[in-house]
Design an enzyme around this catalytic site. Structure first.
Site, PDB file in Angstrom:
ATOM      1  N   PHE A 216       0.842  -1.202   0.000  1.00 63.35           N
ATOM      2  CA  PHE A 216       0.000   0.000   0.000  1.00 63.35           C
ATOM      3  C   PHE A 216       0.881   1.258   0.000  1.00 63.35           C
ATOM      4  O   PHE A 216       1.692   1.443  -0.893  1.00 63.35           O
ATOM      5  CB  PHE A 216      -0.993  -0.042   1.158  1.00 63.35           C
ATOM      6  CG  PHE A 216      -2.051  -1.104   1.001  1.00 63.35           C
ATOM      7  CD1 PHE A 216      -2.975  -1.041  -0.034  1.00 63.35           C
ATOM      8  CD2 PHE A 216      -2.135  -2.182   1.876  1.00 63.35           C
ATOM      9  CE1 PHE A 216      -3.957  -2.024  -0.192  1.00 63.35           C
ATOM     10  CE2 PHE A 216      -3.109  -3.162   1.720  1.00 63.35           C
ATOM     11  CZ  PHE A 216      -4.010  -3.078   0.689  1.00 63.35           C
ATOM     12  N   SER A 217       0.756   2.124   0.994  1.00 66.31           N
ATOM     13  CA  SER A 217       1.455   3.415   0.948  1.00 66.31           C
ATOM     14  C   SER A 217       2.967   3.311   1.111  1.00 66.31           C
ATOM     15  O   SER A 217       3.664   4.329   1.012  1.00 66.31           O
ATOM     16  CB  SER A 217       0.886   4.375   1.990  1.00 66.31           C
ATOM     17  OG  SER A 217      -0.369   4.863   1.565  1.00 66.31           O
ATOM     18  N   GLY A 218       3.482   2.134   1.336  1.00 70.88           N
ATOM     19  CA  GLY A 218       4.928   1.953   1.227  1.00 70.88           C
ATOM     20  C   GLY A 218       5.416   2.376  -0.146  1.00 70.88           C
ATOM     21  O   GLY A 218       6.582   2.742  -0.319  1.00 70.88           O
TER      22      GLY A 218
ATOM     23  N   LYS B 121       4.731   5.085  -1.567  1.00 72.88           N
ATOM     24  CA  LYS B 121       5.009   6.526  -1.591  1.00 72.88           C
ATOM     25  C   LYS B 121       6.504   6.818  -1.431  1.00 72.88           C
ATOM     26  O   LYS B 121       7.012   7.805  -1.960  1.00 72.88           O
ATOM     27  CB  LYS B 121       4.186   7.242  -0.527  1.00 72.88           C
ATOM     28  CG  LYS B 121       2.684   7.287  -0.839  1.00 72.88           C
ATOM     29  CD  LYS B 121       1.923   8.057   0.215  1.00 72.88           C
ATOM     30  CE  LYS B 121       0.440   8.255  -0.156  1.00 72.88           C
ATOM     31  NZ  LYS B 121      -0.367   7.040  -0.040  1.00 72.88           N
TER      32      LYS B 121
ATOM     33  N   TYR C 119      -4.059  13.636   5.208  1.00 68.91           N
ATOM     34  CA  TYR C 119      -3.386  12.626   4.384  1.00 68.91           C
ATOM     35  C   TYR C 119      -4.128  12.418   3.069  1.00 68.91           C
ATOM     36  O   TYR C 119      -5.318  12.127   3.050  1.00 68.91           O
ATOM     37  CB  TYR C 119      -3.318  11.322   5.177  1.00 68.91           C
ATOM     38  CG  TYR C 119      -2.456  10.257   4.567  1.00 68.91           C
ATOM     39  CD1 TYR C 119      -1.098  10.472   4.363  1.00 68.91           C
ATOM     40  CD2 TYR C 119      -2.996   9.023   4.220  1.00 68.91           C
ATOM     41  CE1 TYR C 119      -0.306   9.477   3.818  1.00 68.91           C
ATOM     42  CE2 TYR C 119      -2.213   8.027   3.686  1.00 68.91           C
ATOM     43  CZ  TYR C 119      -0.867   8.259   3.477  1.00 68.91           C
ATOM     44  OH  TYR C 119      -0.080   7.271   2.935  1.00 68.91           O
TER      45      TYR C 119
END
Length: 380
Positions: A67-69, A71, A157
């Site tokens: 997921f947001s890893g 980014k 966020y």
């Protein structure tokens, strides 16, 4: 020990004990944890089940959606373009993407997008899952959309919109997608098993991502205010796990949430950043660029979660919660449901924790216990 496999260097054995204990104490299903110190691997562990429905074991080469890893990977691409003089973080995004100036967004800067201050935390227009995976369509919607005038929007966020915004900036100035740029400029030189856009022939290696209790919130209520409705993440809708585990999602390479990785490779990537952008004689970023990544752009409290937030150029910085471990100079990016990836520059350490059971608990003790054990080993 749930089939825990892998290796640790002398002095790091306690990390294995904590990793194994996570399965018993916290109900871990399948996971991996890895760390590098001064460019050398010191922890490389994996275990459990990649797919509990079939009994498929987690292997050394299992890929996990983080997921947001993602980014942290996308941010490195943006910073590389800044290093090459193609992007100025302090310039208006519309300088590179003229359509973005519509509806009062002409002064929003690249840095504000990176640090979740663009006032575009969600897409106003309802979209289907198919449209959600269409970058061009989503970027066009955001270019036309006005920024939110809700006072909470200035530092909230941007879970998904962050990726369409940064991804379109990358495409406008470089011509490549984030996935292609990362593959060519970071993954291949450093030998990383990391994908933003997974080819079909690699899908068999992916762990099935599971939703733990409380991960999927209740449906939108009629009295929910419009801002909270705007910030609702469609990847936590009641039917979202079917989307997470779909071939279409794996192929899409969403810059905000679509990375498939091994913990070993994510730890190697952050080990490179911890050493100022160089690993094994391969330099992917200048030391000054990595310093720019850690330059604080915004610190405050999330208006929705009530928790401290601090951001550099796309990277999460240390707050009093110490979610990336004890060192004061930590930076990196977490992923929804528990994954954690980052660097300790002072100790020249890069680490990554990836797992397939997403959890709603905050703070999640699984990565925190691992990072505490890692820190104890490093400081001995």
């Amino acid at each position: 020990m749930r089939g825990v496999q892998g290796t640790t260097s002398p002095g790091f054995e306690a990390v294995t004990e904590v990793f194994a204990r996570n399965f018993e104490r916290y109900g871990e299903v399948g996971a991996a944890f890895a760390a590098y110190r001064d460019g050398e691997p010191v922890v490389d562990l994996w275990g459990g089940l990649a797919d509990p429905a079939t009994g498929r074991a987690w292997r050394a080469d299992t890929l996990q959606l983080v997921f947001s890893g993602a980014k942290g990977l996308t941010s490195a691409c943006v910073l590389l373009l800044a290093e090459r003089g193609l992007l100025d973080l302090d310039a208006p995004a519309a300088h590179y993407w003229p359509e973005f100036a519509a509806a009062g967004k002409e002064r929003i800067t690249v840095a504000e997008i990176l640090s979740h201050q663009a006032r575009l935390p969600g897409v106003q227009q309802p979209v289907s899952n198919e449209e959600l995976l269409d970058h061009a369509h989503m970027a066009k919607l955001l270019a036309a959309q006005p920024p939110s005038d809700d006072p909470r929007a200035g530092f909230v966020y941007h879970a998904l919109t962050w990726g369409w915004l940064t991804g379109e900036l990358v495409r406008r100035v470089d011509g490549r997608t984030v996935g292609a740029l990362f593959a060519e400029e970071f993954a291949r030189p450093l030998g990383l098993d990391v994908r933003l856009g997974l080819p079909d022939e690699e899908h068999h290696r992916v762990a099935v991502t599971l939703a733990g209790p409380g991960v999927l919130p209740s449906p939108q209520s009629e009295d929910e205010d419009s801002f909270r409705a705007l910030t609702r993440n469609p990847l936590t809708a009641p039917d979202a796990p079917a989307l997470w585990n779909s071939p279409a999602f794996r192929r899409a390479g969403l810059p905000a949430v679509g990375a498939y990785v091994t913990a070993r490779s994510m730890a190697r990537f952050y080990a490179c950043l911890a050493r100022g952008g160089e690993l094994d004689g391969i330099r992917v970023l200048k030391e000054s660029t990595v310093a720019l990544a850690r330059r604080e752009l915004r610190r405050g409290v999330s208006p929705l979660w009530g928790t401290p937030m601090a951001y550099g150029a796309g990277y999460e910085l240390r707050t009093e919660l110490a979610l990336f471990g004890p060192p004061p100079d930590t930076f990196g990016h977490a992923g929804a449901g528990g994954s954690r990836h980052g660097a300790w520059p002072g100790e020249r350490v890069g680490f990554s924790y990836a797992m397939n059971l997403t959890r709603a608990e905050f703070p999640d003790r699984r990565p925190l216990d691992l990072l505490a054990a890692l820190h104890d080993a490093v400081r001995r």
